[in-house]
Design a protein around this motif. Structure first.
Motif, PDB file in Angstrom:
ATOM      1  N   SER A  50      16.942 -46.499  -9.035  1.00  0.00           N
ATOM      2  CA  SER A  50      16.244 -45.219  -8.815  1.00  0.00           C
ATOM      3  C   SER A  50      17.237 -44.064  -8.850  1.00  0.00           C
ATOM      4  O   SER A  50      16.942 -43.001  -9.413  1.00  0.00           O
ATOM      5  N   LEU A  51      18.413 -44.269  -8.257  1.00  0.00           N
ATOM      6  CA  LEU A  51      19.405 -43.190  -8.213  1.00  0.00           C
ATOM      7  C   LEU A  51      19.981 -42.909  -9.599  1.00  0.00           C
ATOM      8  O   LEU A  51      20.243 -41.752  -9.946  1.00  0.00           O
ATOM      9  N   ILE A  52      20.162 -43.954 -10.401  1.00  0.00           N
ATOM     10  CA  ILE A  52      20.639 -43.739 -11.779  1.00  0.00           C
ATOM     11  C   ILE A  52      19.619 -42.863 -12.517  1.00  0.00           C
ATOM     12  O   ILE A  52      19.966 -41.887 -13.187  1.00  0.00           O
ATOM     13  N   THR A  53      18.345 -43.198 -12.356  1.00  0.00           N
ATOM     14  CA  THR A  53      17.285 -42.434 -13.031  1.00  0.00           C
ATOM     15  C   THR A  53      17.266 -40.989 -12.541  1.00  0.00           C
ATOM     16  O   THR A  53      17.224 -40.047 -13.358  1.00  0.00           O
ATOM     17  N   LEU A  54      17.301 -40.797 -11.228  1.00  0.00           N
ATOM     18  CA  LEU A  54      17.239 -39.429 -10.688  1.00  0.00           C
ATOM     19  C   LEU A  54      18.465 -38.616 -11.102  1.00  0.00           C
ATOM     20  O   LEU A  54      18.353 -37.438 -11.438  1.00  0.00           O
ATOM     21  N   ASP A 100      18.061 -37.636 -14.665  1.00  0.00           N
ATOM     22  CA  ASP A 100      17.050 -36.551 -14.713  1.00  0.00           C
ATOM     23  C   ASP A 100      17.699 -35.203 -14.418  1.00  0.00           C
ATOM     24  O   ASP A 100      17.276 -34.173 -14.933  1.00  0.00           O
ATOM     25  N   GLN A 101      18.710 -35.227 -13.548  1.00  0.00           N
ATOM     26  CA  GLN A 101      19.354 -33.972 -13.131  1.00  0.00           C
ATOM     27  C   GLN A 101      20.560 -33.627 -14.007  1.00  0.00           C
ATOM     28  O   GLN A 101      21.377 -32.773 -13.651  1.00  0.00           O
ATOM     29  N   GLY A 102      20.721 -34.374 -15.104  1.00  0.00           N
ATOM     30  CA  GLY A 102      21.780 -34.058 -16.053  1.00  0.00           C
ATOM     31  C   GLY A 102      23.129 -34.662 -15.698  1.00  0.00           C
ATOM     32  O   GLY A 102      24.146 -34.319 -16.321  1.00  0.00           O
ATOM     33  N   VAL A 103      23.168 -35.554 -14.721  1.00  0.00           N
ATOM     34  CA  VAL A 103      24.437 -36.177 -14.334  1.00  0.00           C
ATOM     35  C   VAL A 103      24.718 -37.351 -15.279  1.00  0.00           C
ATOM     36  O   VAL A 103      23.822 -38.142 -15.574  1.00  0.00           O
ATOM     37  N   THR A 104      25.959 -37.456 -15.748  1.00  0.00           N
ATOM     38  CA  THR A 104      26.345 -38.609 -16.572  1.00  0.00           C
ATOM     39  C   THR A 104      26.619 -39.787 -15.641  1.00  0.00           C
ATOM     40  O   THR A 104      27.456 -39.682 -14.743  1.00  0.00           O
ATOM     41  N   VAL A 105      25.906 -40.897 -15.862  1.00  0.00           N
ATOM     42  CA  VAL A 105      26.117 -42.097 -15.037  1.00  0.00           C
ATOM     43  C   VAL A 105      26.544 -43.221 -15.966  1.00  0.00           C
ATOM     44  O   VAL A 105      25.854 -43.507 -16.943  1.00  0.00           O
ATOM     45  N   ARG A 106      27.680 -43.828 -15.658  1.00  0.00           N
ATOM     46  CA  ARG A 106      28.116 -44.980 -16.445  1.00  0.00           C
ATOM     47  C   ARG A 106      28.027 -46.230 -15.599  1.00  0.00           C
ATOM     48  O   ARG A 106      28.426 -46.215 -14.431  1.00  0.00           O
ATOM     49  N   GLU A 107      27.481 -47.299 -16.177  1.00  0.00           N
ATOM     50  CA  GLU A 107      27.496 -48.606 -15.523  1.00  0.00           C
ATOM     51  C   GLU A 107      28.692 -49.321 -16.127  1.00  0.00           C
ATOM     52  O   GLU A 107      28.621 -49.829 -17.245  1.00  0.00           O
ATOM     53  N   ALA A 108      29.803 -49.293 -15.414  1.00  0.00           N
ATOM     54  CA  ALA A 108      31.065 -49.778 -15.983  1.00  0.00           C
ATOM     55  C   ALA A 108      31.943 -50.337 -14.872  1.00  0.00           C
ATOM     56  O   ALA A 108      31.862 -49.886 -13.724  1.00  0.00           O
TER      57      ALA A 108
END
Ligand code: PLP
Ligand code: COI
Length: 363
Positions: A270-274, A277-285
């Motif tokens: 949920s936090l990755i999605t939110l 949505d807010q334009g934050v780059t999230v990497r699963e690494a």
């Protein structure tokens, strides 16, 4: 008599506590000590499949000493919450995701799957029966604990043929109370999960093996343990009961990837999605413990937080291991952590629109 297992027959029971006593208990219930009046229960055997589904008085179970789960730990569980809403109603958050994960755990543990609709009905029926137990304060919720275990009385080592499914409920407040951030102990001795093991299943055994490391954390003055991968002993995986995120000075985030050894956290997803949505780059690494320390010392890493149903979003302030310790940011909640927590909680509690259809209102 077998009944239609997707409907949970309701056998109401008198509450064991008076209304005013319950109101007192709900002011500050802590976590996992205040239990409600009812439980949902269903049985499985190969002849009847799932049957005898009901919501009934919460009462002790009577089990034979030879019951399989007591010996070989064939057991899985889930954790989700029902929230009170501003209009006085109540709602579940992403319960379908818990139903799917429950069945993924069941498959890994050679247990029968539970139809998703039956999982959802057990939750809805129990919440309706025990709605008076949902705390009505900022951090309170009704924590639901569905679990399934091998109930066959047999000492042979094989998947059992009989199972019990139960959902119990507990009125809860904050999991971590008071401190502005938590401290983590990096265990070098113990690992939580290895490739091919049960790391991404939510089975009791994963928690049993984490307890010695959690005890080590407490002995070393830390709140929680953080586990490294079992192969190279350097990649950060997760905490005993929470996923982890790292926030950098360029405003981006990293969280360890779902590569088989960590739980597919619903809060994490949920936090990755939110965040996106807010334009934050999230990497699963992958992110190593050495890099974490170097980035914290250089100021490149500005925030870190743990997340889960019980813990919601909890800032991490200090990290300690046998080699020494380092701190993160101001050891209190950072701006991105704060913003993501607020966005998530507002959706869960019905204080903000629900653009992803995560909330199911119950009447
Ligand atoms: N990791 C572990 C080991 C957990 O026990 C939990 C809690 O359920 C989580 C992560 C977070 O998962 P979720 O966000 O689905 O509660
Ligand atoms: C949850 O967050 O639901 C868990 O199962 C974690 C546990 C520490 C309570």
């Amino acid at each position: 008599m077998p009944n239609d297992a997707s409907t949970f027959a309701f056998e109401p029971s008198e509450s064991r506590v008076a209304d005013d006593a319950r109101a007192m208990m709900l002011v500050d219930p802590g976590f996992g000590r205040v239990f409600t009046d009812h439980m949902a229960i269903a049985r499985y055997d190969p002849q009847q499949g799932w049957h005898d589904a009901k919501v009934t008085e919460r009462r002790p179970l009577t089990i034979e000493p030879g019951t399989s789960v007591l010996h070989y730990a064939q057991e899985i569980f889930e954790g989700l919450k029902a929230y009170r809403r501003p209009d006085g109603g109540f709602a579940l958050f992403r319960a379908e995701a818990n139903a799917r994960r429950f069945n993924a755990s069941a498959r890994r543990m050679a247990m029968p799957e539970l139809p998703e609709e039956m999982f959802l009905e057990s939750i809805r029926s129990l919440v309706r029966a025990d709605k008076a137990w949902i705390p009505d304060n900022e951090e309170g919720a009704l924590y639901l604990r569905p679990f399934m275990f091998a109930s066959e009385v047999f000492l042979g080592v094989k998947p059992a043929s009989e199972y019990l499914y139960i959902v119990m409920a507990s009125s809860v407040g904050a999991y971590f109370k008071g401190a502005p951030s938590v401290s983590l102990w990096v265990t070098r001795e113990y690992t939580r999960a290895a490739p091919g093991g049960t790391g991404e299943a939510k089975c009791g055994g994963n928690y049993a093996t984490s307890l010695i490391a959690q005890a080590e954390a407490i002995r070393n003055g830390c709140d929680q343990v953080v586990f490294l991968d079992a192969v190279e002993r350097r990649w950060v995986e997760e905490l005993g009961g929470m996923n982890i995120f790292f926030v950098f000075d360029d405003g981006s985030m990293i969280t360890p990837p779902l590569a088989g050894t960590i739980l597919h956290g619903i809060t994490r997803d949920s936090l990755i999605t939110l965040a996106r949505d807010q334009g934050v780059t999230v990497r699963e690494a992958p992110y190593s413990i050495e890099q974490w320390e170097a980035d914290s010392r250089s100021g490149r890493l500005t925030e870190a937080f743990a997340c889960g149903t019980a813990a919601v979003v909890t800032p991490i302030g200090r990290v300690k291991s046998v080699e020494g310790e380092f701190t993160i940011g101001g050891q209190s909640i950072g701006p991105l952590t704060q913003r993501l927590r607020a966005s998530l909680v507002a959706i869960q509690r019905g204080q903000a629109p629900d653009p992803h259809g995560w909330v199911e209102e119950l009447r």
